[in-house]
Design a protein around this motif. Structure first.
Motif, PDB file in Angstrom:
ATOM      1  N   ILE A  92       0.860  -1.192   0.000  1.00 26.88           N
ATOM      2  CA  ILE A  92       0.000   0.000   0.000  1.00 26.88           C
ATOM      3  C   ILE A  92       0.890   1.234   0.000  1.00 26.88           C
ATOM      4  N   SER A  93       0.566   2.205  -0.842  1.00 28.12           N
ATOM      5  CA  SER A  93       1.303   3.458  -0.859  1.00 28.12           C
ATOM      6  C   SER A  93       0.342   4.639  -0.748  1.00 28.12           C
ATOM      7  N   MET A  94       0.713   5.607   0.073  1.00 30.45           N
ATOM      8  CA  MET A  94      -0.027   6.858   0.170  1.00 30.45           C
ATOM      9  C   MET A  94       0.896   7.925   0.729  1.00 30.45           C
ATOM     10  N   ASN A  95       0.534   9.164   0.534  1.00 32.21           N
ATOM     11  CA  ASN A  95       1.363  10.259   1.014  1.00 32.21           C
ATOM     12  C   ASN A  95       1.015  10.532   2.475  1.00 32.21           C
ATOM     13  N   ALA A  96       1.454   9.621   3.320  1.00 32.56           N
ATOM     14  CA  ALA A  96       1.192   9.694   4.760  1.00 32.56           C
ATOM     15  C   ALA A  96       2.335   9.000   5.475  1.00 32.56           C
ATOM     16  N   ILE A  97       2.694   9.518   6.648  1.00 31.16           N
ATOM     17  CA  ILE A  97       3.808   8.930   7.387  1.00 31.16           C
ATOM     18  C   ILE A  97       3.615   9.165   8.878  1.00 31.16           C
ATOM     19  N   ALA A  98       3.909   8.161   9.679  1.00 28.81           N
ATOM     20  CA  ALA A  98       3.753   8.262  11.122  1.00 28.81           C
ATOM     21  C   ALA A  98       4.577   9.423  11.666  1.00 28.81           C
ATOM     22  N   GLY A  99       3.946  10.246  12.479  1.00 34.52           N
ATOM     23  CA  GLY A  99       4.639  11.382  13.069  1.00 34.52           C
ATOM     24  C   GLY A  99       4.794  12.566  12.153  1.00 34.52           C
ATOM     25  N   GLY A 100       4.266  12.476  10.928  1.00 34.76           N
ATOM     26  CA  GLY A 100       4.412  13.563   9.958  1.00 34.76           C
ATOM     27  C   GLY A 100       3.125  13.816   9.214  1.00 34.76           C
ATOM     28  N   LYS A 101       3.230  13.965   7.903  1.00 40.67           N
ATOM     29  CA  LYS A 101       2.082  14.299   7.070  1.00 40.67           C
ATOM     30  C   LYS A 101       1.029  13.196   7.116  1.00 40.67           C
ATOM     31  N   ASN A 102      -0.235  13.600   7.348  1.00 45.87           N
ATOM     32  CA  ASN A 102      -1.354  12.648   7.397  1.00 45.87           C
ATOM     33  C   ASN A 102      -1.034  11.472   8.322  1.00 45.87           C
ATOM     34  N   ALA A 103      -0.481  11.790   9.497  1.00 54.87           N
ATOM     35  CA  ALA A 103      -0.018  10.757  10.425  1.00 54.87           C
ATOM     36  C   ALA A 103      -1.141   9.820  10.863  1.00 54.87           C
ATOM     37  N   ALA A 104      -2.337  10.358  11.061  1.00 55.77           N
ATOM     38  CA  ALA A 104      -3.444   9.517  11.521  1.00 55.77           C
ATOM     39  C   ALA A 104      -3.772   8.427  10.511  1.00 55.77           C
ATOM     40  N   GLU A 105      -3.695   8.769   9.222  1.00 54.44           N
ATOM     41  CA  GLU A 105      -3.984   7.779   8.183  1.00 54.44           C
ATOM     42  C   GLU A 105      -2.887   6.721   8.123  1.00 54.44           C
ATOM     43  N   ALA A 106      -1.627   7.158   8.286  1.00 54.13           N
ATOM     44  CA  ALA A 106      -0.512   6.205   8.288  1.00 54.13           C
ATOM     45  C   ALA A 106      -0.640   5.235   9.463  1.00 54.13           C
ATOM     46  N   ASP A 107      -0.966   5.757  10.623  1.00 55.29           N
ATOM     47  CA  ASP A 107      -1.131   4.901  11.805  1.00 55.29           C
ATOM     48  C   ASP A 107      -2.268   3.911  11.606  1.00 55.29           C
ATOM     49  N   TRP A 108      -3.339   4.382  10.999  1.00 61.07           N
ATOM     50  CA  TRP A 108      -4.497   3.518  10.740  1.00 61.07           C
ATOM     51  C   TRP A 108      -4.118   2.356   9.831  1.00 61.07           C
ATOM     52  N   VAL A 109      -3.374   2.634   8.772  1.00 61.58           N
ATOM     53  CA  VAL A 109      -2.962   1.574   7.845  1.00 61.58           C
ATOM     54  C   VAL A 109      -2.072   0.561   8.549  1.00 61.58           C
ATOM     55  N   GLU A 110      -1.076   1.050   9.277  1.00 63.41           N
ATOM     56  CA  GLU A 110      -0.103   0.154   9.890  1.00 63.41           C
ATOM     57  C   GLU A 110      -0.648  -0.592  11.098  1.00 63.41           C
ATOM     58  N   GLN A 111      -1.459   0.084  11.896  1.00 62.02           N
ATOM     59  CA  GLN A 111      -1.887  -0.503  13.161  1.00 62.02           C
ATOM     60  C   GLN A 111      -3.273  -1.141  13.110  1.00 62.02           C
ATOM     61  N   TRP A 112      -4.089  -0.755  12.137  1.00 57.55           N
ATOM     62  CA  TRP A 112      -5.453  -1.307  12.075  1.00 57.55           C
ATOM     63  C   TRP A 112      -5.669  -2.120  10.808  1.00 57.55           C
ATOM     64  N   VAL A 113      -5.462  -1.520   9.649  1.00 57.73           N
ATOM     65  CA  VAL A 113      -5.789  -2.189   8.386  1.00 57.73           C
ATOM     66  C   VAL A 113      -4.961  -3.448   8.179  1.00 57.73           C
ATOM     67  N   ILE A 114      -3.647  -3.311   8.225  1.00 55.63           N
ATOM     68  CA  ILE A 114      -2.779  -4.436   7.875  1.00 55.63           C
ATOM     69  C   ILE A 114      -2.959  -5.639   8.792  1.00 55.63           C
ATOM     70  N   PRO A 115      -2.873  -5.478  10.101  1.00 53.44           N
ATOM     71  CA  PRO A 115      -3.014  -6.686  10.941  1.00 53.44           C
ATOM     72  C   PRO A 115      -4.377  -7.345  10.821  1.00 53.44           C
ATOM     73  N   ARG A 116      -5.426  -6.556  10.679  1.00 56.35           N
ATOM     74  CA  ARG A 116      -6.767  -7.143  10.596  1.00 56.35           C
ATOM     75  C   ARG A 116      -7.006  -7.820   9.257  1.00 56.35           C
ATOM     76  N   PHE A 117      -6.512  -7.214   8.179  1.00 56.31           N
ATOM     77  CA  PHE A 117      -6.688  -7.843   6.876  1.00 56.31           C
ATOM     78  C   PHE A 117      -5.901  -9.146   6.801  1.00 56.31           C
ATOM     79  N   GLU A 118      -4.672  -9.137   7.286  1.00 56.21           N
ATOM     80  CA  GLU A 118      -3.864 -10.358   7.271  1.00 56.21           C
ATOM     81  C   GLU A 118      -4.521 -11.450   8.102  1.00 56.21           C
TER      82      GLU A 118
END
Length: 459
Positions: free
Chosen positions: A39-65
């Motif tokens: 997955i790629s998006m212009n978001a990064i933890a602790g920076g731009k669009n951080a909430a979306e980056a955290d959501w992908v890494e901490q919610w989307v990925i583990p639950r989808f897997e």
């Protein structure tokens, strides 16, 4: 053919200067048989669009897997973050896709969709999944919002979020001017009438309507395009071309002339580099009566909790109304009220090795549960009506946008030359604000348009 070639060159020709980024798509799976997705998006933890980056890494990925594992599919999803300027992100992404690799799933600004589709980097969903129309989420995304992910008459992805534009007004100033607390103008004359009443107040700019090039895209999105929709026209129509010096555009420029020629707006504010920010501050200070803006203004500018220009009594002092057509029934598609919206689109890379599973991941990310998790404690407009209804109940303004604005909104055209067209529109408003004739400004706009769109102008 020449126009298409030029579009492809515009997207890819200068990308070699950007530097190659690591390909992050599915280059093949490991010996374990695990399917790899990125997955790629212009978001990064602790920076731009951080909430979306955290959501992908901490919610989307583990639950989808976990969900896929339960179904007997081993999948390893990787998130490739970015935190750069949007144009830089766009260039790097296009270069990666040009190589035939790239992420399996990525996010685009809605106005880039056509450019990427014409380059072959995203395809209609019917090619990704013939049964895509069966996804339950479509029933929750209004047709007007689905237009954000539509190019050349076909859905190419799923809207990742949107917004809406309204007329904000200061209820305290309205009361002093003898205007109603619950104001809903029926046409443009009633907007001018309210502005004229506000002009009697000392130290108050009656109306702020973004204009000029210093305001940038804010002039186009919070000025020209919603007004053009109110005059019954779009800036581009598929199959017909770009709107030139039409009756609708001239009527929009007439309104600018009426506002700024009569001193109902602050001309100087439109020329300042930080003019838009200053307009926010002046509205919050009770120095502007009417302001055309998006729901961002409510959520992030005058929000008493952390807004950049907080108003402690926002909920009582700030009113909001639908943008009326020039006259009842004269708006786009015969509407009485109009709006314009922006937003992102998430798409599947057609060159990926597992586009079918990437589609499953995409729909998983746009499920009601996933979108709810993304919103969290920060209410915002999402593409899904059911999530909005569940989460926005305590915020009357955002509920207003969800229920009354989104069903009638329209979007910028997803074409590569749009940014250049936008600048021409900004220049036209600047000329009028400076005292120029609206008809001449419209004619100059058309002349510039001829060069930018290679004659692709609606008759």
């Amino acid at each position: 053919m020449r126009v298409l070639t030029r579009r492809l060159v515009a997207l890819t020709g200068a990308l070699a200067l950007s530097g190659t980024v690591a390909a992050c798509g599915s280059d093949g799976d490991g010996d374990s048989g695990t399917i790899e997705l990125t997955i790629s998006m212009n978001a990064i933890a602790g920076g731009k669009n951080a909430a979306e980056a955290d959501w992908v890494e901490q919610w989307v990925i583990p639950r989808f897997e976990e969900e896929q594992a339960a179904a007997g599919v081993e999948v390893d999803v990787t998130f490739e973050p970015s935190g750069v300027d949007d144009e830089q992100y766009k260039s790097r992404l296009a270069l990666d896709l040009q190589s035939g690799a790239g992420p399996d799933l990525y996010t685009l600004d809605g106005i880039w969709l056509g450019e990427f589709a014409q380059a072959g980097y995203v395809e209609p969903l019917e090619r990704t999944d013939p049964d895509h129309a069966a996804w339950e989420g479509w029933e929750q995304i209004p047709d007007a919002v689905q237009a954000l992910a539509t190019f050349d008459g076909a859905l190419h992805g799923i809207p990742a979020g949107t917004d809406g534009r309204v007329l904000y007004y200061n209820r305290q100033l309205f009361a002093e001017a003898g205007l109603p607390a619950d104001w809903q103008p029926a046409d443009w004359d009633e907007i001018i009438g309210a502005a004229e009443a506000l002009a009697a107040l000392d130290g108050v700019t009656p109306i702020q309507l973004n204009a000029g090039t210093a305001m940038g895209e804010a002039t186009t999105m919070q000025g020209v395009l919603p007004l053009l929709a109110g005059a019954g026209e779009e800036i581009h129509t598929e199959g017909a071309g770009w709107t030139g010096d039409s009756a609708g555009l001239e009527r929009v420029l007439d309104l600018y002339a009426e506002i700024y020629g009569a001193g109902l707006g602050d001309r100087q504010l439109q020329q300042e580099t930080q003019g838009r920010d200053k307009s926010f501050e002046e509205f919050a200070a009770g120095e502007i009566g009417i302001l055309l803006e998006s729901d961002y203004f409510w959520r992030s500018v005058v929000n008493p909790d952390g807004g950049v220009a907080p108003m402690q009594d926002r909920d009582e002092d700030v009113g909001y109304a639908l943008i009326p057509a020039v006259a009842p029934g004269a708006g786009l598609d015969g509407a009485d009220h109009v709006s314009t919206s922006g937003g992102n689109v998430r798409v599947v890379n057609p060159a990926g090795d597992h586009a079918d599973l990437a589609w499953e991941l995409l729909t998983f990310m746009h499920s009601a549960e996933a979108v709810t998790a993304l919103v969290g404690d920060d209410p915002r407009i999402t593409a899904r009506a059911d999530v909005n209804e569940a989460l926005l109940g305590d915020d009357p303004m955002l509920t207003f946008v969800n229920e009354q604005v989104l069903p009638l909104t329209s979007y910028r055209p997803a074409l590569d030359v749009y940014p250049q067209v936008s600048v021409l529109l900004q220049e036209a408003t600047a000329a009028v604000v400076d005292g120029g004739d609206p008809a001449e400004a419209a004619a100059d706009y058309r002349e510039g348009l001829e060069e930018v769109v290679d004659g692709d102008i609606a008759p």
